[in-house]
Design a protein around this motif. Structure first.
Motif, PDB file in Angstrom:
ATOM      1  N   ALA A  87      21.405  26.444 -66.946  1.00 45.29           N
ATOM      2  CA  ALA A  87      22.669  26.574 -67.846  1.00 45.29           C
ATOM      3  C   ALA A  87      22.394  27.944 -68.503  1.00 45.29           C
ATOM      4  O   ALA A  87      21.571  28.186 -69.510  1.00 45.29           O
ATOM      5  CB  ALA A  87      22.966  25.461 -68.803  1.00 45.29           C
ATOM      6  N   GLY A  88      23.305  29.104 -68.219  1.00 43.05           N
ATOM      7  CA  GLY A  88      22.952  30.306 -68.623  1.00 43.05           C
ATOM      8  C   GLY A  88      21.794  30.822 -68.142  1.00 43.05           C
ATOM      9  O   GLY A  88      21.318  30.843 -67.005  1.00 43.05           O
ATOM     10  N   ASP A  89      20.850  31.336 -69.024  1.00 42.52           N
ATOM     11  CA  ASP A  89      19.767  31.996 -68.829  1.00 42.52           C
ATOM     12  C   ASP A  89      18.291  30.988 -69.036  1.00 42.52           C
ATOM     13  O   ASP A  89      17.314  31.284 -69.100  1.00 42.52           O
ATOM     14  CB  ASP A  89      19.364  33.072 -69.529  1.00 42.52           C
ATOM     15  CG  ASP A  89      19.282  33.002 -71.123  1.00 42.52           C
ATOM     16  OD1 ASP A  89      19.633  31.835 -71.428  1.00 42.52           O
ATOM     17  OD2 ASP A  89      18.943  34.089 -71.751  1.00 42.52           O
ATOM     18  N   LEU A 166      12.301  28.647 -68.956  1.00 40.76           N
ATOM     19  CA  LEU A 166      12.947  28.938 -67.552  1.00 40.76           C
ATOM     20  C   LEU A 166      11.633  28.873 -66.667  1.00 40.76           C
ATOM     21  O   LEU A 166      10.633  29.016 -66.843  1.00 40.76           O
ATOM     22  CB  LEU A 166      13.059  30.553 -67.669  1.00 40.76           C
ATOM     23  CG  LEU A 166      13.416  31.251 -66.199  1.00 40.76           C
ATOM     24  CD1 LEU A 166      14.788  30.554 -65.915  1.00 40.76           C
ATOM     25  CD2 LEU A 166      13.467  32.784 -66.360  1.00 40.76           C
ATOM     26  N   VAL A 167      12.416  28.152 -65.500  1.00 42.81           N
ATOM     27  CA  VAL A 167      11.285  27.627 -64.471  1.00 42.81           C
ATOM     28  C   VAL A 167      11.787  28.176 -63.199  1.00 42.81           C
ATOM     29  O   VAL A 167      13.065  28.254 -62.735  1.00 42.81           O
ATOM     30  CB  VAL A 167      11.212  26.299 -64.282  1.00 42.81           C
ATOM     31  CG1 VAL A 167      10.220  25.802 -63.193  1.00 42.81           C
ATOM     32  CG2 VAL A 167      10.710  25.835 -65.543  1.00 42.81           C
ATOM     33  N   GLU A 168      10.944  28.800 -62.330  1.00 40.16           N
ATOM     34  CA  GLU A 168      11.275  29.602 -60.953  1.00 40.16           C
ATOM     35  C   GLU A 168      10.467  29.085 -59.986  1.00 40.16           C
ATOM     36  O   GLU A 168       9.139  29.083 -60.189  1.00 40.16           O
ATOM     37  CB  GLU A 168      11.289  31.081 -61.160  1.00 40.16           C
ATOM     38  CG  GLU A 168      12.130  31.652 -62.304  1.00 40.16           C
ATOM     39  CD  GLU A 168      11.925  33.094 -62.441  1.00 40.16           C
ATOM     40  OE1 GLU A 168      12.907  33.923 -62.503  1.00 40.16           O
ATOM     41  OE2 GLU A 168      10.694  33.521 -62.797  1.00 40.16           O
ATOM     42  N   SER A 178      12.921  31.640 -57.539  1.00 43.10           N
ATOM     43  CA  SER A 178      14.547  31.428 -57.609  1.00 43.10           C
ATOM     44  C   SER A 178      14.365  30.496 -58.761  1.00 43.10           C
ATOM     45  O   SER A 178      13.562  29.672 -58.915  1.00 43.10           O
ATOM     46  CB  SER A 178      14.966  30.687 -56.361  1.00 43.10           C
ATOM     47  OG  SER A 178      16.076  29.996 -56.842  1.00 43.10           O
ATOM     48  N   ASP A 179      15.400  30.702 -59.605  1.00 43.65           N
ATOM     49  CA  ASP A 179      15.487  29.933 -60.911  1.00 43.65           C
ATOM     50  C   ASP A 179      16.779  28.866 -60.728  1.00 43.65           C
ATOM     51  O   ASP A 179      16.897  28.287 -61.766  1.00 43.65           O
ATOM     52  CB  ASP A 179      15.545  30.468 -62.224  1.00 43.65           C
ATOM     53  CG  ASP A 179      16.912  31.560 -62.166  1.00 43.65           C
ATOM     54  OD1 ASP A 179      17.468  31.305 -61.146  1.00 43.65           O
ATOM     55  OD2 ASP A 179      16.793  32.277 -63.145  1.00 43.65           O
ATOM     56  N   ASN A 180      17.156  28.732 -59.514  1.00 45.77           N
ATOM     57  CA  ASN A 180      18.427  27.630 -59.490  1.00 45.77           C
ATOM     58  C   ASN A 180      18.023  26.934 -58.138  1.00 45.77           C
ATOM     59  O   ASN A 180      18.589  27.632 -57.068  1.00 45.77           O
ATOM     60  CB  ASN A 180      19.705  28.293 -59.695  1.00 45.77           C
ATOM     61  CG  ASN A 180      20.898  27.357 -59.878  1.00 45.77           C
ATOM     62  OD1 ASN A 180      20.392  26.251 -60.194  1.00 45.77           O
ATOM     63  ND2 ASN A 180      22.009  27.704 -59.823  1.00 45.77           N
TER      64      ASN A 180
END
Length: 230
Positions: A87-89, A166-168, A178-180
């Protein structure tokens, strides 16, 4: 008269020296307090990140998860699941299968023989905010907690100092994280995590003197190899 002036000069000179030493002592106390606060926040970030890194390094692939489910050695879910929600960053939910006991002694030649569980790391707004200095300005940001959830139960939790999570994912042969991701790639090879935490800093150097600096933000980042996925 000269005698009086000499004593006045000496008095004011000594007063100035004492004021300087007093200011140095106050600043030293403030710096020490800020160092303690920074250490507490950074220690919280490192401790929570270590738990996440251990879970990630023990991530199970789909075949191993399916075997654990078939043998009744899987909890927290009924099927293989591995995904990131954003969600967002920030990452709001990270879900993946991992070893139920990260230090279990099992047959290394048969990874499917290990008990496994579906774990979710869920970011939750604590309802509180904090002001972070940004040069000549400040920014007010929400504070979050991150809970480790297995089978709807909290099995670990960060302090409510989190300002960014943040997880990528990185797949083999890819040059970009990639984070999504609605589903993990079967070629997943690395995971990168970034965690920022903040807490209140020293507001007053003395009872009537506000601090001139605020150092209350800590950042921890790491890239985790996934040996079991390779």
């Amino acid at each position: 008269m000269q005698f009086i002036f000499d004593h006045m000069a000496a008095f004011f000179g000594m007063t100035g020296v004492l004021l300087i030493f007093g200011m140095i002592q106050v600043r030293g106390t403030q710096s020490a307090s800020e160092a303690v606060i920074n250490n507490i926040v950074y220690s919280e970030a490192v401790e929570f990140s270590e738990m996440l890194q251990i879970d990630l390094s023990n991530m199970r692939n789909q075949s191993q998860t399916d075997d654990a489910i078939a043998a009744g050695r899987f909890r927290g879910g009924t099927a293989y699941e591995c995904s990131i929600t954003k969600a967002g960053d920030v990452t709001t939910v990270l879900t993946f299968p991992t070893l139920a006991d990260p230090y279990a002694d099992y047959n290394a030649s048969d990874p499917s023989a290990a008990d496994a569980e579906l774990v979710s790391y869920i970011l939750t707004d604590s309802g509180e905010t904090i002001t972070i200095p940004k040069g000549a300005t400040t920014e007010t940001v929400p504070l979050y907690t991150i809970a480790r959830i297995v089978d709807s139960k909290t099995t670990g939790e960060s302090a409510k100092f989190v300002t960014h999570f943040l997880v990528e994912f990185l797949s083999k042969g890819s040059a970009e994280f990639s984070d999504n991701s609605a589903a993990c790639s079967p070629d997943l090879s690395k995971v990168r995590i970034e965690l920022k935490m903040a807490t209140g800093s020293v507001e007053y150097a003395t009872q009537d003197q506000k601090s001139t600096s605020h150092s209350n933000l800590s950042r921890f980042a790491a890239t985790v190899d996934l040996p079991n996925m390779n």
